[in-house]
Design a protein around this motif. Sequence first.
Motif, mmCIF file in Angstrom:
data_model
loop_
_atom_site.group_PDB
_atom_site.id
_atom_site.type_symbol
_atom_site.label_atom_id
_atom_site.label_comp_id
_atom_site.label_asym_id
_atom_site.label_seq_id
_atom_site.Cartn_x
_atom_site.Cartn_y
_atom_site.Cartn_z
ATOM 1 N N ALA A 1 0.838 -1.191 0.000
ATOM 2 C CA ALA A 1 0.000 0.000 0.000
ATOM 3 C C ALA A 1 0.880 1.250 0.000
ATOM 4 O O ALA A 1 2.069 1.187 0.339
ATOM 5 C CB ALA A 1 -0.901 -0.009 1.231
ATOM 6 N N PRO A 2 0.320 2.422 -0.380
ATOM 7 C CA PRO A 2 1.103 3.669 -0.356
ATOM 8 C C PRO A 2 1.729 3.911 1.013
ATOM 9 O O PRO A 2 1.074 3.783 2.052
ATOM 10 C CB PRO A 2 0.052 4.740 -0.675
ATOM 11 N N GLY A 3 3.010 4.207 1.005
ATOM 12 C CA GLY A 3 3.730 4.493 2.246
ATOM 13 C C GLY A 3 4.308 3.282 2.934
ATOM 14 O O GLY A 3 5.071 3.425 3.893
ATOM 15 N N GLU B 1 5.477 10.745 -14.492
ATOM 16 C CA GLU B 1 4.510 10.825 -13.405
ATOM 17 C C GLU B 1 5.204 10.667 -12.047
ATOM 18 O O GLU B 1 6.004 9.756 -11.854
ATOM 19 C CB GLU B 1 3.453 9.724 -13.563
ATOM 20 N N TRP B 2 4.854 11.556 -11.110
ATOM 21 C CA TRP B 2 5.471 11.503 -9.784
ATOM 22 C C TRP B 2 5.041 10.273 -8.992
ATOM 23 O O TRP B 2 5.721 9.868 -8.041
ATOM 24 C CB TRP B 2 5.146 12.787 -9.012
ATOM 25 N N CYS B 3 3.920 9.652 -9.399
ATOM 26 C CA CYS B 3 3.496 8.440 -8.693
ATOM 27 C C CYS B 3 4.519 7.315 -8.859
ATOM 28 O O CYS B 3 4.604 6.414 -8.002
ATOM 29 C CB CYS B 3 2.120 7.996 -9.190
ATOM 30 N N VAL B 4 5.312 7.347 -9.943
ATOM 31 C CA VAL B 4 6.364 6.340 -10.128
ATOM 32 C C VAL B 4 7.423 6.485 -9.028
ATOM 33 O O VAL B 4 7.918 5.489 -8.484
ATOM 34 C CB VAL B 4 7.013 6.469 -11.523
ATOM 35 N N THR C 1 -7.989 9.356 1.165
ATOM 36 C CA THR C 1 -7.178 8.257 0.629
ATOM 37 C C THR C 1 -6.394 8.713 -0.595
ATOM 38 O O THR C 1 -5.244 8.310 -0.789
ATOM 39 C CB THR C 1 -8.090 7.071 0.249
ATOM 40 N N GLN C 2 -7.017 9.566 -1.395
ATOM 41 C CA GLN C 2 -6.340 10.051 -2.604
ATOM 42 C C GLN C 2 -5.110 10.874 -2.249
ATOM 43 O O GLN C 2 -4.052 10.723 -2.869
ATOM 44 C CB GLN C 2 -7.308 10.891 -3.450
ATOM 45 N N HIS D 1 0.729 11.457 -1.812
ATOM 46 C CA HIS D 1 1.798 11.985 -0.938
ATOM 47 C C HIS D 1 2.003 11.028 0.226
ATOM 48 O O HIS D 1 1.737 11.369 1.398
ATOM 49 C CB HIS D 1 1.425 13.380 -0.429
ATOM 50 N N PRO D 2 2.503 9.820 -0.036
ATOM 51 C CA PRO D 2 2.580 8.799 1.014
ATOM 52 C C PRO D 2 3.487 9.161 2.185
ATOM 53 O O PRO D 2 3.322 8.626 3.274
ATOM 54 C CB PRO D 2 3.085 7.562 0.271
#
Length: 519
Positions: free
Chosen positions: A294-296, A317-320, A400-401, A406-407
């Motif tokens: 999960a994120p983080g 993409e910054w999510c990468v 959650t978004q 920003h984890p």
Amino acid sequence: MTENGGSMGVDQPAVPEDLVSRRVSCDGERATVRYAGPVPPTAGLWLGVEWDNPERGKHDGSHEGVQYFTCRHPQGGSFVRPAKVSLGVDYLTAVQQTYQSNADDVLSKEISVLGKIKDRGFESLPSALLSCCEVNGPGADGEIRKTTPNVRWLDMSGSLLSCWEDVSAITQQLDGLERLQLINNRLRLPSDVSAHCQAFCSLRVLVLNGCDLTWPQILECAPMWPQLEDLSVEENAVTELQRPEGVLRSLKSLNVSCNPLVQRSLLTLAALPRLEQLNLSRTGLSDIRFDDAAPGSQTAMFSTLMKLNLDGNNISEWCVIDELGKLPSLSHFSCRGNQLVSSDGNLKTANQLLIAKLGQLVFLNNCEILHKERRGAEIDYIKMFGEEWLKAGGRSQPSTQFISEHPRYLSLIDKYGAPEEGELKKPKPFALKNQLLKITFVFPDHADRKPIEKKVLASMVVQKVKGLLYRLLKVPAADLKLSYTSPKKLGTEFEIDSDLKTLQFYSIEDGDQVLVRWS
């Protein structure tokens, strides 16, 4: 039809019977013999060759409707006379040609730490650097073991070896061989891999760049290298990766750069249990996902990976980067030449985001991250996205978004405290006005000249800055020497030593002073 073809009446030299599949060189280019025989209506023997560089060829192996051999590339073949090609020399001849002619000079440097050469022999030679020496095989049985028994590093890049059996026949006589370079070779796969394990039993480093290998072929050969720790297969034909099953268990470093990788297959490399360093530069990657975490939180994949190179890819993409933050041991990361852009378009801001998002990072783009750099980047990150955090729920429970995007944000608040309303930084749009810098030009060697304040673009090259100063001062640009100081680092003067770099390259910011000197 022909290439370098001589007169038809010229006698052909004696040639070996087993020419087909042999490696040859011709005018500095490497090729594989695919046919040896007549090509009517001409007289004499011809060799049909497939060039490593298909641009060197002329056809697909056919002549006047007859297919003499086939090529992978429709223009990759030629016919040449045997007299025009070199079949190379054996290992010991290459060693003698490379080292004996200048033994007192070159060879003595090679082995100076190991003592003098006995009877001008090569017993103490620690490395045999035979790149482009056209090595074609071992030579007489057992002679390598007698002549160069202590070679630890062997380079046979650009050789005329035809198959792995040829390589094995050499390396099995070098009991202490630890490093082997075979760049730009074309080696047929062995018929029995297990027969050659002993020949590479001490091998730790193997370089197979530019050998036209696929990943399945590499895995097929891998049982021959039971102790391998460092493998480089840059610029091959590696596309879809498969899980290494029972092989490469000792591998710590893998370089697959400059290969058109199938992105979805990347995670199969997580099966390498000791992998610490991975180079995926210029492989066309745009996304990496660790869906097991999960994120983080931390992924169970690549648990030992410390160094990752993603230079020259298509990551935008910054999510990468947030996904890479899931890697538990990542400390060195390089991602130059991608498409990651901050909201203000500033490279320095983008680097700050990378540092803030990757909490364990020690080196970014080969530069050590200082404690004050990390602190500054993380505090700025809190401020930059503080308004977004408040809108997402703030101190109660962020959405959650927000946590997904920003984890690390909540852990940074725990570290530094929540941002105050007056501290929030609203992201500025990437516009021309945000790229204007107010610079003060001062003249430390000319007290009579008053400072000059100007607004200039951060993207302006130093050469144009000197042109501006020439118009203001009437001093030739070639005589000007520039440096700058920043209020953030009082007492430190930074040299501006290249006319072709931009002000942004030197991290010159709004409010800095540029010191102008001339002789």
